[in-house]
Scaffold this motif. Structure first.
Motif, PDB file in Angstrom:
ATOM      1  N   ARG A 153       0.670  -1.269   0.032  1.00 46.73           N
ATOM      2  CA  ARG A 153       0.112  -0.066  -0.445  1.00 46.73           C
ATOM      3  C   ARG A 153       0.947   1.038  -0.249  1.00 46.73           C
ATOM      4  O   ARG A 153       0.977   2.000  -1.053  1.00 46.73           O
ATOM      5  N   MET A 154       2.264   0.899   0.948  1.00 45.57           N
ATOM      6  CA  MET A 154       2.564   2.257   1.230  1.00 45.57           C
ATOM      7  C   MET A 154       2.999   2.701  -0.493  1.00 45.57           C
ATOM      8  O   MET A 154       3.607   3.932  -0.974  1.00 45.57           O
ATOM      9  N   ARG A 155       3.692   1.922  -0.930  1.00 41.63           N
ATOM     10  CA  ARG A 155       4.706   1.500  -2.222  1.00 41.63           C
ATOM     11  C   ARG A 155       3.513   2.070  -3.644  1.00 41.63           C
ATOM     12  O   ARG A 155       4.186   3.316  -4.353  1.00 41.63           O
ATOM     13  N   ARG A 156       2.237   2.153  -3.403  1.00 42.66           N
ATOM     14  CA  ARG A 156       1.718   2.314  -4.273  1.00 42.66           C
ATOM     15  C   ARG A 156       1.620   4.697  -4.672  1.00 42.66           C
ATOM     16  O   ARG A 156       1.342   4.550  -5.131  1.00 42.66           O
ATOM     17  N   TYR A 157       1.558   4.638  -3.354  1.00 45.26           N
ATOM     18  CA  TYR A 157       1.399   6.002  -2.486  1.00 45.26           C
ATOM     19  C   TYR A 157       3.060   6.693  -2.786  1.00 45.26           C
ATOM     20  O   TYR A 157       2.544   7.822  -3.836  1.00 45.26           O
ATOM     21  N   GLU A 158       3.739   5.911  -2.954  1.00 41.01           N
ATOM     22  CA  GLU A 158       5.111   6.490  -3.456  1.00 41.01           C
ATOM     23  C   GLU A 158       4.709   6.760  -5.233  1.00 41.01           C
ATOM     24  O   GLU A 158       5.596   7.334  -5.816  1.00 41.01           O
ATOM     25  N   ILE A 159       4.417   5.399  -6.066  1.00 36.98           N
ATOM     26  CA  ILE A 159       4.442   5.716  -6.729  1.00 36.98           C
ATOM     27  C   ILE A 159       3.466   6.423  -7.828  1.00 36.98           C
ATOM     28  O   ILE A 159       4.225   7.415  -8.391  1.00 36.98           O
ATOM     29  N   LEU A 160       2.267   6.985  -6.920  1.00 35.40           N
ATOM     30  CA  LEU A 160       1.218   7.770  -7.496  1.00 35.40           C
ATOM     31  C   LEU A 160       2.600   9.354  -7.171  1.00 35.40           C
ATOM     32  O   LEU A 160       2.111  10.636  -8.073  1.00 35.40           O
ATOM     33  N   LEU A 161       2.827   8.916  -5.817  1.00 34.63           N
ATOM     34  CA  LEU A 161       3.487  10.728  -6.280  1.00 34.63           C
ATOM     35  C   LEU A 161       4.844  10.847  -7.224  1.00 34.63           C
ATOM     36  O   LEU A 161       5.233  12.119  -7.568  1.00 34.63           O
ATOM     37  N   GLU A 162       5.182   9.778  -7.375  1.00 33.16           N
ATOM     38  CA  GLU A 162       6.785   9.643  -8.428  1.00 33.16           C
ATOM     39  C   GLU A 162       5.893  10.191  -9.683  1.00 33.16           C
ATOM     40  O   GLU A 162       5.919  11.195 -10.410  1.00 33.16           O
ATOM     41  N   PHE A 163       4.833   9.369 -10.126  1.00 28.14           N
ATOM     42  CA  PHE A 163       3.918   9.890 -11.378  1.00 28.14           C
ATOM     43  C   PHE A 163       4.108  11.599 -11.497  1.00 28.14           C
ATOM     44  O   PHE A 163       3.503  12.538 -12.157  1.00 28.14           O
ATOM     45  N   VAL A 164       2.980  12.345 -10.190  1.00 27.81           N
ATOM     46  CA  VAL A 164       2.937  13.549 -10.184  1.00 27.81           C
ATOM     47  C   VAL A 164       4.183  14.544 -10.055  1.00 27.81           C
ATOM     48  O   VAL A 164       3.616  15.162 -11.288  1.00 27.81           O
ATOM     49  N   LYS A 165       5.019  13.675  -9.363  1.00 27.30           N
ATOM     50  CA  LYS A 165       6.445  14.438 -10.141  1.00 27.30           C
ATOM     51  C   LYS A 165       6.739  14.893 -10.984  1.00 27.30           C
ATOM     52  O   LYS A 165       6.455  16.016 -11.658  1.00 27.30           O
ATOM     53  N   GLU A 166       6.742  13.644 -12.249  1.00 29.73           N
ATOM     54  CA  GLU A 166       6.844  13.511 -13.691  1.00 29.73           C
ATOM     55  C   GLU A 166       5.786  14.700 -14.169  1.00 29.73           C
ATOM     56  O   GLU A 166       5.992  15.672 -15.346  1.00 29.73           O
ATOM     57  N   GLU A 167       4.512  14.382 -14.094  1.00 29.77           N
ATOM     58  CA  GLU A 167       3.848  15.301 -14.486  1.00 29.77           C
ATOM     59  C   GLU A 167       4.035  16.964 -14.127  1.00 29.77           C
ATOM     60  O   GLU A 167       3.112  18.041 -15.278  1.00 29.77           O
ATOM     61  N   LEU A 168       4.156  17.007 -12.800  1.00 33.79           N
ATOM     62  CA  LEU A 168       4.840  18.256 -13.118  1.00 33.79           C
ATOM     63  C   LEU A 168       5.541  19.220 -13.892  1.00 33.79           C
ATOM     64  O   LEU A 168       5.698  20.150 -14.256  1.00 33.79           O
TER      65      LEU A 168
END
Length: 555
Positions: free
Chosen positions: A451-466
């Motif tokens: 579950r924690m890794r899913r959050y980290e991936i989402l944050l990584e995705f957001v950083k790339e989109e930004l």
């Protein structure tokens, strides 16, 4: 004489109501009938051993879309070690082409077609005391000794109230889903569904239903899942049952219903609004919002009215709603499905189930495969691979959308984060589409994540989109705070995530606040980047979503 009834379920938590009904209906021969439930995840050798050591004289097996290949392979091997034992199949996966099934599967002596209770009882009588012959038993298709196949035709549907209640002893159903039927058949004619073939809709007597529901309530069964195809198609039937479970609510049992939302009446909605949070949950099949698609699949659905009712129920804040979409239906291309998804997503159901068309044997959709250019898998579950409107590449893209929706939306663990992230994209579908593409690009789609890794991936995705686009007022910090909020809504974390705002400068003030206000250790206080200080109270949770109660404080 020993007759073995076998079910091969998809998972252990499922139970097979059909085989229990057959056994209960033939209760006068109960000493001759043994029932075994297995799963398709078990080793076939273990099942072979169990059946063999049961020393059956007859084996009857229930066949469905999730187990037919498993069952065929199992029976081929069982035939070699029990060469004198007749094998009988039943269930929707063999009923509609029984003669063809027997030609291709000589291990079986015959097939029980259609509704099975009365047919099974006569089959038992045939084997146990010889009072009934196969020739005079309606509902059988079978091999004669010379190899010819005899078809006795389908049996007429029975009075549903004559089927005995199968749950008198709940020991066999511990930690499993309880299935219950108060009606059989369906008033609608959806072309992808086998319920449309049998138009003989009938209902179990309401006094009997009340008595049986009370049994579940008295025994505090966690969940009862009604298998009625459209539970609310008869207003007085549905209203009586909903009124009964509200008046006799034990505070524990949840009842699941599959309904047509646009059929709900005002008095039903008013009753629902007064129910305990979690008493009922509703599954609502939308399938598509494309009018051409809805007409092609012979479905009756007013999406405008459905949306109004879903919104109304949502306002009650006491009922889980699960809305379904099906990809691969006629006249629905990728862009059309994109629109259907967004229109249903906007209703914010607790679950959005994105499924793919299954071309079932005996359904009207199977007859239309050539006209619609439908290609599908040869083996169950006969899932669509392409249509005139949807290429296989499109289906692969939708598979990733489905996966992302399941992880990030249906889990309910990212609800505030998603609300924060969605404005970065043109619409909700695009968010899940791009997130799925990110998973594939990074190689994350083939890995099981915590579950924690899913959050980290989402944050990584957001950083790339930004980095790649102008995303308005959404910032990495806002998303990180939303993730922290979602994490603490569910549980008091034992360790702090790396992206959490530094809490050390506030530790002394938080400790002093806890002491003065007598805050229990089970509660958590978090300081966010935007200045908010929130207290998460895990002893007081939302009764519907089970999230911690949250209030803003000053320290």
């Amino acid at each position: 004489m020993k007759i073995l009834l076998a079910a091969c379920n998809a998972k252990y938590i499922h139970s097979n109501l059909a085989v229990f009904n057959l056994k209960a209906y033939a209760r006068e021969y109960d000493s001759h009938i043994i029932l075994r439930e297995y799963t398709i995840n078990q080793q076939k050798d273990d099942i072979l051993k169990d059946i063999y050591r049961s020393h059956p004289d007859v084996v009857c097996v229930s066949c469905y879309i999730w187990n037919i290949t498993f069952v065929r392979e199992l029976m081929q091997d069982l035939r070699k070690i029990l060469p004198e034992v007749p094998f009988w199949a039943g269930g929707p996966e063999v009923s509609y082409d029984a003669e063809e099934f027997l030609k291709k599967n000589p291990a079986f002596a015959g097939v029980m077609v259609g509704e099975g209770e009365e047919t099974f009882l006569e089959l038992v009588k045939h084997y146990v005391d010889g009072t009934v012959s196969l020739e005079e038993t309606t509902g059988l298709v079978y091999h004669k000794p010379d190899g010819t196949v005899i078809n006795n035709g389908w049996r007429q549907t029975m009075d549903l109230s004559k089927v005995p209640f199968v749950y008198e002893d709940l020991k066999d159903f511990e930690n499993r889903i309880i299935y219950y039927e108060s009606s059989r058949g369906c008033p609608f004619s959806c072309s992808y569904c086998l319920s449309s073939v049998d138009k003989k809709l009938r209902f179990r007597a309401l006094e009997l239903v009340k008595k049986e529901l009370q049994f579940f309530l008295d025994h505090k069964v966690p969940q009862v899942k009604f298998v009625d195809r459209t539970f609310n198609c008869r207003h007085d039937h549905a209203m009586t049952i909903w009124q009964y479970i509200k008046e006799h609510d034990n505070g524990i049992t949840n009842f699941h219903f599959e309904i047509s939302a646009d059929l709900l009446r005002e008095n039903e909605l008013e009753l629902m609004s007064t129910m305990r949070p979690g008493l009922i949950q509703l599954e609502i099949g939308v399938q598509s919002t494309n009018p051409d698609t809805i007409r092609a699949i012979h479905r009756t659905m007013n999406f405008g009215k459905l949306a109004e009712i879903v919104d109304r129920i949502h306002s009650f804040q006491n009922i889980h709603q699960h809305l379904d979409l099906i990809a691969g239906l006629p006249y629905e291309d990728y862009d059309s499905f994109h629109r259907s998804f967004n229109e249903v997503y906007a209703l914010r159901p607790q679950q959005l189930q994105l499924g793919f068309l299954k071309v079932l044997k005996g359904s009207h959709m199977q007859e239309m495969t050539k006209a619609y250019g439908i290609v599908h898998k040869e083996l169950e579950p006969y899932e669509v691979l392409g249509t005139r409107w949807l290429l296989y590449e499109d289906i692969l893209r939708l598979k990733m959308v489905e996966s992302m929706v399941e992880v990030y939306y249906n889990s309910g663990q990212f609800q505030n984060t998603l609300l924060c992230v969605e404005p970065m994209f043109g619409d909700a579908f695009t968010l899940y589409e791009k997130l799925g593409q990110f998973y594939e690009k990074k190689g994350y789609s083939e890995i099981s994540h915590s579950r924690m890794r899913r959050y980290e991936i989402l944050l990584e995705f957001v950083k790339e989109e930004l980095r790649n686009a102008n995303t308005g007022r959404v910032t990495w910090e806002k998303v990180a705070d939303s993730i922290i909020y979602d994490l603490y809504l569910r549980e008091n974390l034992k360790s702090h995530p790396s992206f959490e705002y530094d809490q050390k400068p506030y530790e002394k003030a938080i400790w002093e606040y806890r002491r003065q206000e007598k805050i229990p250790k089970t509660a958590h206080i978090e300081v966010f980047r935007d200045g908010r200080i929130l207290l998460f109270d895990y002893e007081n949770r939302d009764p519907l979503l089970h999230n911690a109660a949250v209030k803003e404080i000053r320290i």
